[in-house]
Design a protein around this motif. Structure first.
Motif, PDB file in Angstrom:
ATOM      1  N   ARG A   1       0.847  -1.207   0.000  1.00 42.53           N
ATOM      2  CA  ARG A   1       0.000   0.000   0.000  1.00 42.53           C
ATOM      3  C   ARG A   1       0.876   1.248   0.000  1.00 42.53           C
ATOM      4  NH1 ARG A   1      -5.257  -0.870   0.332  1.00 42.53           N
ATOM      5  NH2 ARG A   1      -5.749   1.166   1.201  1.00 42.53           N
ATOM      6  N   ARG A   2       1.868   1.218  -0.884  1.00 47.75           N
ATOM      7  CA  ARG A   2       2.867   2.289  -0.967  1.00 47.75           C
ATOM      8  C   ARG A   2       2.866   2.891  -2.369  1.00 47.75           C
ATOM      9  NH1 ARG A   2       9.239   2.285   0.716  1.00 47.75           N
ATOM     10  NH2 ARG A   2       9.938   3.715  -0.906  1.00 47.75           N
ATOM     11  N   MET A   3       2.922   4.235  -2.410  1.00 41.87           N
ATOM     12  CA  MET A   3       3.031   4.953  -3.677  1.00 41.87           C
ATOM     13  C   MET A   3       4.263   5.838  -3.622  1.00 41.87           C
ATOM     14  SD  MET A   3      -0.875   5.988  -4.631  1.00 41.87           S
ATOM     15  CE  MET A   3      -1.509   6.303  -2.994  1.00 41.87           C
ATOM     16  N   ASP A   4       5.109   5.730  -4.638  1.00 41.88           N
ATOM     17  CA  ASP A   4       6.334   6.511  -4.720  1.00 41.88           C
ATOM     18  C   ASP A   4       6.178   7.605  -5.774  1.00 41.88           C
ATOM     19  OD1 ASP A   4       7.062   3.750  -3.706  1.00 41.88           O
ATOM     20  OD2 ASP A   4       8.961   4.798  -3.401  1.00 41.88           O
ATOM     21  N   PHE A   5       6.640   8.808  -5.424  1.00 40.69           N
ATOM     22  CA  PHE A   5       6.518   9.968  -6.295  1.00 40.69           C
ATOM     23  C   PHE A   5       7.892  10.574  -6.536  1.00 40.69           C
ATOM     24  CE2 PHE A   5       2.610   9.444  -3.967  1.00 40.69           C
ATOM     25  CZ  PHE A   5       1.620   9.675  -4.911  1.00 40.69           C
ATOM     26  N   TYR A   6       8.049  11.179  -7.722  1.00 39.72           N
ATOM     27  CA  TYR A   6       9.329  11.792  -8.083  1.00 39.72           C
ATOM     28  C   TYR A   6       9.078  13.026  -8.944  1.00 39.72           C
ATOM     29  CZ  TYR A   6      13.936  12.587 -10.006  1.00 39.72           C
ATOM     30  OH  TYR A   6      15.123  13.167 -10.366  1.00 39.72           O
TER      31      TYR A   6
END
Length: 133
Positions: free
Chosen positions: A29-34
């Motif tokens: 349940r993890r979202m990575d943003f860049y």
């Protein structure tokens, strides 16, 4: 909210910001943003039934101090939506992204208006009238 719906909401948010959703791990349940220039963070999304809060973090030592505003917001009273949290993160990272702070601009515009304002003639006359009494 189902993780898939959260990921879709995150994609819509990214369309309006410099950030990209570079990974969405449903099992964690993890979202990575860049975003350029090297601004990254991730959001851990709570299970719908558990009542936990969202969690934001960055593995970058340069980015981590800027997340304090968003972390304080999440830990304050009341449930927060993913959109509200992402907006707070975006506001926190504006200096790193080379963008002006929205609140500072509004404050400067307000102060500029206040400094240019001349005293009204009515107020001056009232002061003079009071001296005659």
């Amino acid at each position: 909210m189902a993780f898939e719906a959260l990921a879709e909401a995150a994609e819509r948010w990214c369309a309006r910001t410099p950030f990209q959703l570079i990974a969405a791990e449903e099992t964690e349940r993890r979202m990575d943003f860049y975003a350029e220039p090297g601004v990254s963070f991730y959001v851990l999304c709570p299970e719908a039934a558990c009542g936990d809060n969202f969690h934001v973090w960055s593995e970058s030592e340069d980015c981590l101090p800027f997340l304090q505003l968003a972390q304080d917001y999440i830990s304050s009273c009341g449930k927060k939506t993913l959109h509200e949290i992402l907006e707070k993160v975006f506001k926190s990272f504006r200096p790193l992204l080379g963008l002006p702070d929205v609140d500072d601009d509004a404050f400067e515009e307000y102060n500029a208006d206040m400094e240019e304002e001349e005293p009204e003639a009515d107020h001056q006359q009232m002061g003079q009238l009071e001296l005659w009494y």
